[in-house]
Design a protein around this motif. Structure first.
Motif, mmCIF file in Angstrom:
data_model
loop_
_atom_site.group_PDB
_atom_site.id
_atom_site.type_symbol
_atom_site.label_atom_id
_atom_site.label_comp_id
_atom_site.label_asym_id
_atom_site.label_seq_id
_atom_site.Cartn_x
_atom_site.Cartn_y
_atom_site.Cartn_z
ATOM 1 N N ASN A 65 0.839 -1.197 0.000
ATOM 2 C CA ASN A 65 0.000 0.000 0.000
ATOM 3 C C ASN A 65 0.878 1.252 0.000
ATOM 4 O O ASN A 65 1.472 1.590 1.021
ATOM 5 C CB ASN A 65 -0.897 -0.018 1.247
ATOM 6 C CG ASN A 65 -1.766 1.220 1.339
ATOM 7 O OD1 ASN A 65 -1.734 2.071 0.449
ATOM 8 N ND2 ASN A 65 -2.523 1.315 2.418
ATOM 9 N N PRO A 66 0.930 1.965 -1.143
ATOM 10 C CA PRO A 66 1.813 3.139 -1.186
ATOM 11 C C PRO A 66 1.326 4.261 -0.274
ATOM 12 O O PRO A 66 2.085 5.169 0.060
ATOM 13 C CB PRO A 66 1.771 3.575 -2.656
ATOM 14 C CG PRO A 66 0.510 2.999 -3.205
ATOM 15 C CD PRO A 66 0.212 1.757 -2.416
ATOM 16 N N LEU A 67 0.045 4.193 0.139
ATOM 17 C CA LEU A 67 -0.505 5.255 0.993
ATOM 18 C C LEU A 67 -0.323 4.952 2.478
ATOM 19 O O LEU A 67 -0.671 5.765 3.323
ATOM 20 C CB LEU A 67 -2.003 5.429 0.699
ATOM 21 C CG LEU A 67 -2.342 5.715 -0.759
ATOM 22 C CD1 LEU A 67 -3.850 5.737 -0.958
ATOM 23 C CD2 LEU A 67 -1.732 7.029 -1.194
ATOM 24 N N SER A 68 0.188 3.775 2.810
ATOM 25 C CA SER A 68 0.296 3.423 4.230
ATOM 26 C C SER A 68 1.375 4.294 4.881
ATOM 27 O O SER A 68 2.342 4.710 4.227
ATOM 28 C CB SER A 68 0.651 1.947 4.407
ATOM 29 O OG SER A 68 2.035 1.764 4.219
ATOM 30 N N ARG A 69 1.164 4.558 6.175
ATOM 31 C CA ARG A 69 2.113 5.423 6.886
ATOM 32 C C ARG A 69 3.497 4.785 6.908
ATOM 33 O O ARG A 69 4.509 5.476 6.815
ATOM 34 C CB ARG A 69 1.606 5.689 8.307
ATOM 35 C CG ARG A 69 2.084 6.972 8.906
ATOM 36 C CD ARG A 69 1.003 7.635 9.738
ATOM 37 N NE ARG A 69 0.304 6.684 10.582
ATOM 38 C CZ ARG A 69 0.680 6.368 11.822
ATOM 39 N NH1 ARG A 69 1.742 6.904 12.352
ATOM 40 N NH2 ARG A 69 -0.034 5.515 12.532
ATOM 41 N N GLN A 80 5.193 5.571 3.805
ATOM 42 C CA GLN A 80 5.451 7.014 3.711
ATOM 43 C C GLN A 80 6.617 7.468 4.597
ATOM 44 O O GLN A 80 7.287 8.429 4.269
ATOM 45 C CB GLN A 80 4.186 7.796 4.102
ATOM 46 C CG GLN A 80 2.957 7.389 3.307
ATOM 47 C CD GLN A 80 2.559 8.383 2.241
ATOM 48 O OE1 GLN A 80 3.047 9.493 2.214
ATOM 49 N NE2 GLN A 80 1.668 7.979 1.356
ATOM 50 N N GLU A 113 10.201 9.523 -2.441
ATOM 51 C CA GLU A 113 8.940 10.185 -2.818
ATOM 52 C C GLU A 113 8.534 9.819 -4.240
ATOM 53 O O GLU A 113 7.359 9.612 -4.542
ATOM 54 C CB GLU A 113 9.070 11.698 -2.671
ATOM 55 C CG GLU A 113 8.965 12.084 -1.213
ATOM 56 C CD GLU A 113 9.271 13.539 -0.950
ATOM 57 O OE1 GLU A 113 9.181 14.348 -1.896
ATOM 58 O OE2 GLU A 113 9.608 13.836 0.211
ATOM 59 N N ILE A 155 7.078 6.249 -4.219
ATOM 60 C CA ILE A 155 5.706 6.218 -3.698
ATOM 61 C C ILE A 155 4.743 6.792 -4.744
ATOM 62 O O ILE A 155 3.677 6.224 -5.009
ATOM 63 C CB ILE A 155 5.598 7.066 -2.396
ATOM 64 C CG1 ILE A 155 6.440 6.446 -1.290
ATOM 65 C CG2 ILE A 155 4.155 7.273 -1.989
ATOM 66 C CD1 ILE A 155 5.743 5.426 -0.464
ATOM 67 N N ALA A 156 5.136 7.924 -5.332
ATOM 68 C CA ALA A 156 4.252 8.582 -6.307
ATOM 69 C C ALA A 156 4.026 7.666 -7.507
ATOM 70 O O ALA A 156 2.909 7.566 -8.032
ATOM 71 C CB ALA A 156 4.865 9.916 -6.754
ATOM 72 N N GLU A 160 1.632 4.918 -6.492
ATOM 73 C CA GLU A 160 0.273 5.448 -6.326
ATOM 74 C C GLU A 160 -0.367 5.694 -7.691
ATOM 75 O O GLU A 160 -1.547 5.384 -7.909
ATOM 76 C CB GLU A 160 0.314 6.741 -5.502
ATOM 77 C CG GLU A 160 -1.075 7.172 -5.093
ATOM 78 C CD GLU A 160 -1.098 8.461 -4.287
ATOM 79 O OE1 GLU A 160 -0.077 8.816 -3.665
ATOM 80 O OE2 GLU A 160 -2.160 9.120 -4.308
ATOM 81 N N ARG A 202 -3.774 3.959 -8.887
ATOM 82 C CA ARG A 202 -4.948 4.776 -9.215
ATOM 83 C C ARG A 202 -5.338 4.669 -10.682
ATOM 84 O O ARG A 202 -6.516 4.713 -11.024
ATOM 85 C CB ARG A 202 -4.688 6.244 -8.871
ATOM 86 C CG ARG A 202 -4.712 6.516 -7.395
ATOM 87 C CD ARG A 202 -4.732 8.009 -7.132
ATOM 88 N NE ARG A 202 -4.500 8.290 -5.734
ATOM 89 C CZ ARG A 202 -5.429 8.234 -4.791
ATOM 90 N NH1 ARG A 202 -6.667 7.899 -5.108
ATOM 91 N NH2 ARG A 202 -5.128 8.516 -3.544
#
Ligand code: PTJ
Length: 251
Positions: A184-188, A191, A233, A236-237, A240, A244
């Motif tokens: 999950n790229p959005l997980s803390r 991040q 970064e 992750i981007a 994501e 998406r």
């Protein structure tokens, strides 16, 4: 159907094998029941990624390998899901980069720590830490913060697969280099990581080992360049964007 009975050409082969391993992990007292839920979440992200390794995740695996080789004291943290899914692969990785393996659990019980340590030894690990748990990670409650004084507490680089966000943040706050494997790229956890490897642990651990073997003889400068060229970064981007867009063919 058992793992051995799943036909190789079944369209959901890898996903079914993974589910079996997690189920067996629960039955054997290795994986927590929450691990089943975590697996379901991971599977959904893997589906959206097209169940493949993005080039940005492969670059992360290479940076992770370089960090582990540069480390004074690298430690690979092992929880109930990681132990059920990739026990031999974790033992091989630890051996390749000279890292300690340490059992470190979100839902810690002594029985589960012992079961996981035994399971890792049965799959080739020589030494497994995490049973003493004689040190604490600050800012976490008692059970979740327990680590070995000569393991994670002393490490300069820690690989934490499938970690929950709180603990990933607490470890990162200690100033250790943190490598996270999380779909999950959005997980803390992803991040806050210095190196987020947004990939299935089934693919990520062998990939880190393969990179480590390839660059094992590289000099310090070369390894540093690999580490510095990696941008968390961007990684992750990129992941994501892939999730998406849902475009399973594009990179
Ligand atoms: O064994 P314990 O007690 O240490 O508990 C382990 C779990 C995973 C249950 C615990 O750490 C937890 O609850 O984690 P979370 O908060 O559910 O986060 C797990 C993350 O791992 C999620 O972001 C999932 O998307 C991701 N994930 C699940 N399966 C995989 C994965 N990432 C990579 N590969 C997978 N196979």
């Amino acid at each position: 159907m058992s793992e051995a009975e799943i036909p190789d050409d079944h369209p959901r082969h890898d996903s079914l094998v993974t589910r079996h391993r997690i189920e067996d992990g629960v039955d054997d007292g290795i994986t927590s029941r929450q691990g089943l839920i975590a697996q379901g979440r991971g599977e959904a992200f893997d589906y959206l990624l097209g169940e493949r390794t993005l080039p940005s995740a492969d670059a992360a695996a290479r940076a992770a390998a370089a960090h582990l080789l540069l480390a004074e004291h690298p430690v690979v943290s092992v929880n109930g899901n990681a132990a059920a899914l990739v026990p031999s692969e974790l033992a091989v990785l630890a051996d390749t980069v000279g890292a300690d393996l340490e059992v470190n659990l979100f839902n810690r019980t002594e029985e589960r720590v012992t079961a996981i340590a035994n399971h890792l030894r049965e799959h080739g690990a020589t030494e497994v830490k995490g049973l003493r748990a004689d040190a604490r990670i600050p800012n976490l409650d008692h059970k979740r913060g327990r680590v070995d004084a000569d393991g994670i507490a002393d490490a300069d680089v820690v690989l934490v697969p499938l970690e929950d966000g709180d603990r990933a943040s607490a470890l990162a706050a200690l100033g250790k280099v943190e490598i996270v494997i999380d779909l999950n790229p959005l997980s803390r956890s992803a991040q806050v990581a210095d190196v987020p490897v947004v990939d299935n642990i089934l693919r990520a651990v062998p990939a880190i080992t393969a990179h480590a073997r390839e660059i094992a003889d590289a000099d310090h400068e070369t390894l540093r360049r690999i580490v510095e060229a990696f941008d968390p970064e961007n990684a992750i981007a990129d992941a994501e964007r892939a999730v998406r867009s849902g475009d399973l063919e594009s990179d």
